[in-house]
Design a protein around this motif. Structure first.
Motif, PDB file in Angstrom:
ATOM      1  N   PRO A 213     -38.437   8.986   9.449  1.00 11.39           N
ATOM      2  CA  PRO A 213     -38.002  10.268   8.877  1.00 11.39           C
ATOM      3  C   PRO A 213     -39.180  10.979   8.212  1.00 11.39           C
ATOM      4  CG  PRO A 213     -36.536   8.477   8.227  1.00 11.39           C
ATOM      5  CD  PRO A 213     -37.749   7.845   8.842  1.00 11.39           C
ATOM      6  N   ALA A 214     -39.585  12.095   8.769  1.00  8.18           N
ATOM      7  CA  ALA A 214     -40.748  12.819   8.250  1.00  8.18           C
ATOM      8  C   ALA A 214     -40.557  14.304   8.493  1.00  8.18           C
ATOM      9  CB  ALA A 214     -42.036  12.330   8.917  1.00  8.18           C
ATOM     10  N   ARG A 215     -41.177  15.084   7.646  1.00 12.06           N
ATOM     11  CA  ARG A 215     -41.177  16.539   7.788  1.00 12.06           C
ATOM     12  C   ARG A 215     -42.472  16.958   8.474  1.00 12.06           C
ATOM     13  NH1 ARG A 215     -41.812  20.594   2.606  1.00 12.06           N
ATOM     14  NH2 ARG A 215     -41.887  22.578   3.750  1.00 12.06           N
ATOM     15  N   VAL A 216     -42.357  17.655   9.588  1.00 16.84           N
ATOM     16  CA  VAL A 216     -43.537  18.168  10.285  1.00 16.84           C
ATOM     17  C   VAL A 216     -43.873  19.539   9.701  1.00 16.84           C
ATOM     18  CG1 VAL A 216     -44.486  18.923  12.493  1.00 16.84           C
ATOM     19  CG2 VAL A 216     -43.039  16.880  12.383  1.00 16.84           C
ATOM     20  N   VAL A 217     -45.130  19.691   9.256  1.00 17.15           N
ATOM     21  CA  VAL A 217     -45.543  20.895   8.535  1.00 17.15           C
ATOM     22  C   VAL A 217     -46.712  21.571   9.262  1.00 17.15           C
ATOM     23  CG1 VAL A 217     -46.311  21.836   6.324  1.00 17.15           C
ATOM     24  CG2 VAL A 217     -44.872  19.782   6.374  1.00 17.15           C
ATOM     25  N   PRO A 218     -46.460  22.620  10.044  1.00 15.85           N
ATOM     26  CA  PRO A 218     -47.562  23.373  10.638  1.00 15.85           C
ATOM     27  C   PRO A 218     -48.176  24.308   9.605  1.00 15.85           C
ATOM     28  CG  PRO A 218     -45.460  24.281  11.354  1.00 15.85           C
ATOM     29  CD  PRO A 218     -45.144  23.098  10.486  1.00 15.85           C
ATOM     30  N   VAL A 219     -49.502  24.360   9.557  1.00 15.04           N
ATOM     31  CA  VAL A 219     -50.194  25.220   8.591  1.00 15.04           C
ATOM     32  C   VAL A 219     -50.664  26.489   9.297  1.00 15.04           C
ATOM     33  CG1 VAL A 219     -52.231  25.460   7.124  1.00 15.04           C
ATOM     34  CG2 VAL A 219     -50.925  23.316   7.130  1.00 15.04           C
ATOM     35  N   SER A 220     -50.224  27.619   8.797  1.00 14.63           N
ATOM     36  CA  SER A 220     -50.655  28.920   9.309  1.00 14.63           C
ATOM     37  C   SER A 220     -51.292  29.713   8.187  1.00 14.63           C
ATOM     38  CB  SER A 220     -49.466  29.702   9.876  1.00 14.63           C
ATOM     39  OG  SER A 220     -48.888  29.035  10.973  1.00 14.63           O
ATOM     40  N   VAL A 221     -52.359  30.413   8.498  1.00 11.83           N
ATOM     41  CA  VAL A 221     -53.024  31.298   7.548  1.00 11.83           C
ATOM     42  C   VAL A 221     -53.292  32.618   8.272  1.00 11.83           C
ATOM     43  CG1 VAL A 221     -55.069  31.691   6.121  1.00 11.83           C
ATOM     44  CG2 VAL A 221     -54.067  29.393   6.266  1.00 11.83           C
ATOM     45  N   THR A 222     -52.850  33.696   7.699  1.00 10.25           N
ATOM     46  CA  THR A 222     -53.002  34.997   8.339  1.00 10.25           C
ATOM     47  C   THR A 222     -54.465  35.293   8.658  1.00 10.25           C
ATOM     48  OG1 THR A 222     -51.062  35.834   7.157  1.00 10.25           O
ATOM     49  CG2 THR A 222     -52.550  37.466   8.115  1.00 10.25           C
ATOM     50  N   GLY A 223     -54.711  35.660   9.905  1.00  9.34           N
ATOM     51  CA  GLY A 223     -56.065  36.031  10.309  1.00  9.34           C
ATOM     52  C   GLY A 223     -56.985  34.866  10.588  1.00  9.34           C
ATOM     53  N   VAL A 224     -56.467  33.622  10.529  1.00  9.17           N
ATOM     54  CA  VAL A 224     -57.284  32.420  10.736  1.00  9.17           C
ATOM     55  C   VAL A 224     -56.639  31.561  11.807  1.00  9.17           C
ATOM     56  CG1 VAL A 224     -58.217  30.326   9.687  1.00  9.17           C
ATOM     57  CG2 VAL A 224     -58.067  32.431   8.348  1.00  9.17           C
ATOM     58  N   GLU A 225     -57.453  31.049  12.717  1.00  6.27           N
ATOM     59  CA  GLU A 225     -56.967  30.079  13.690  1.00  6.27           C
ATOM     60  C   GLU A 225     -57.099  28.696  13.071  1.00  6.27           C
ATOM     61  OE1 GLU A 225     -58.867  28.853  17.702  1.00  6.27           O
ATOM     62  OE2 GLU A 225     -57.495  30.515  18.190  1.00  6.27           O
ATOM     63  N   VAL A 226     -55.975  28.119  12.691  1.00  2.00           N
ATOM     64  CA  VAL A 226     -56.001  26.831  11.992  1.00  2.00           C
ATOM     65  C   VAL A 226     -55.954  25.718  13.026  1.00  2.00           C
ATOM     66  CG1 VAL A 226     -54.963  25.384  10.224  1.00  2.00           C
ATOM     67  CG2 VAL A 226     -54.826  27.886  10.035  1.00  2.00           C
ATOM     68  N   GLN A 227     -57.070  25.022  13.164  1.00  2.00           N
ATOM     69  CA  GLN A 227     -57.206  23.962  14.143  1.00  2.00           C
ATOM     70  C   GLN A 227     -57.043  22.590  13.471  1.00  2.00           C
ATOM     71  OE1 GLN A 227     -57.587  24.037  17.517  1.00  2.00           O
ATOM     72  NE2 GLN A 227     -57.490  26.272  17.688  1.00  2.00           N
ATOM     73  N   HIS A 228     -57.873  21.619  13.833  1.00  2.00           N
ATOM     74  CA  HIS A 228     -57.713  20.251  13.324  1.00  2.00           C
ATOM     75  C   HIS A 228     -57.818  20.196  11.802  1.00  2.00           C
ATOM     76  CE1 HIS A 228     -57.802  15.920  13.265  1.00  2.00           C
ATOM     77  NE2 HIS A 228     -59.003  15.897  12.720  1.00  2.00           N
ATOM     78  N   ASN A 229     -58.772  20.916  11.232  1.00  3.48           N
ATOM     79  CA  ASN A 229     -58.880  20.956   9.769  1.00  3.48           C
ATOM     80  C   ASN A 229     -57.837  21.928   9.240  1.00  3.48           C
ATOM     81  OD1 ASN A 229     -59.498  21.332   7.062  1.00  3.48           O
ATOM     82  ND2 ASN A 229     -61.705  21.141   7.377  1.00  3.48           N
TER      83      ASN A 229
END
Length: 303
Positions: free
Chosen positions: A266-282
């Motif tokens: 049981p885990a929450r998957v959290v995608p990180v988005s930042v406006t104007g930035v392509e959020v890759q591995h980091n």
């Protein structure tokens, strides 16, 4: 640490050597140490030895180091604090450090932190520490220099990931803390989840995890199970709370690995988005630059 930084840098002869030393030293610096190094470079009281690289080289390399340290200290602003957090670094074992202000621990949270292949938590260590409250949080930071993702434990402590995890409460004196949480990035992400499950911690934040089905995670040394099997087995043993599997919104491989883990525990998957930035591995440093990292830590680790 401050004098050691300048001594080691002064002994370099090439740009690659300088960069390697600078990164290695900032990987274990406290915020106060980073501030002191920045101030000495900015104040002109130290120059790269001209006998090594000539007068022009001395000026340019000194300016380069000053720029690097100014960037680290500049990131402190995003934490919204007027002063550097007062952490001290205490060696616990080979490649294990406790970052702590000292004092009574019964009201504090201990973060057990598994760094990735870059030996940091997706940002310079002073930047990470500055986003914590030294009065409320200590950090037990692990570095696996073998780049094995802790699958073979850590030298001088244990030869398996299970042995390492079982040793952590002793190394960090976990019984002295109010809360225990685990965090890990990249190659340290899946170990942070496994440690959280095995130890039954209060929260887990794993970022940019590898797939538990990957070949390197099969038939783990000293354990006899693969990563996926171990997740399921250890989830059945304990009741870890609040597992967050974090990935950059634009990194398909990390997103897939996060979903694979969430199918097993049981885990929450959290995608990180930042406006104007392509959020890759980091997925963490973009949050620093956006001024969102401190609330992110509060939400997912409660610190």
């Amino acid at each position: 640490m401050i004098e050691a930084y300048f001594q080691r840098v002064a002994g370099c002869r090439t740009l690659n050597q300088i960069n390697a030393v600078h990164i290695a030293m900032t990987n274990v610096m406290t915020p106060m140490e980073a501030l002191a190094v920045r101030d000495r470079l900015a104040g002109g009281s130290w120059m790269f030895p001209a006998e090594n690289v000539g007068a022009d080289g001395s000026a340019s390399l000194t300016a380069m180091l000053a720029t690097h340290m100014e960037k680290i200290v500049g990131d402190f602003v995003e934490a919204g604090k007027e002063r550097a957090e007062v952490f001290q670094r205490v060696p616990v074992a080979r490649d294990v450090w406790l970052f702590s202000r000292g004092g009574e621990r019964s009201g504090k949270t201990l973060i057990i932190a598994f760094t990735g292949n870059a030996d940091r938590l997706m940002m310079p260590t002073p930047t990470f520490m500055q986003h914590l409250d030294a009065d409320a949080v200590d950090v037990l930071m692990l570095v696996d220099r073998s780049k094995e993702g802790y699958r073979r434990g850590l030298g001088g402590i244990a030869e398996s990931i299970e042995g390492l995890i079982l040793a952590l409460p002793r190394l960090g004196e976990a019984q002295r803390y109010r809360r225990i949480v685990t965090a890990g990035t990249s190659g340290g992400g899946l170990p942070a989840v496994l440690a959280g499950l095995k130890l039954g911690v209060d929260a887990v934040m794993a970022v940019g995890c590898r797939s538990p089905h990957a070949g390197r995670w099969q038939d783990l040394p000293g354990v006899g199970l693969g990563g996926a099997e171990l997740l399921v087995a250890w989830h059945g043993e304990t009741a870890a709370k609040g597992i967050s599997i974090v990935h950059g919104a634009q990194h398909a491989q990390d997103a897939a690995a996060a979903e694979e883990i969430a199918k097993l525990v049981p885990a929450r998957v959290v995608p990180v988005s930042v406006t104007g930035v392509e959020v890759q591995h980091n997925a963490l440093y973009p949050l620093v630059r956006a001024g969102r990292f401190s609330p992110f830590l509060r939400e997912h680790l409660g610190v």
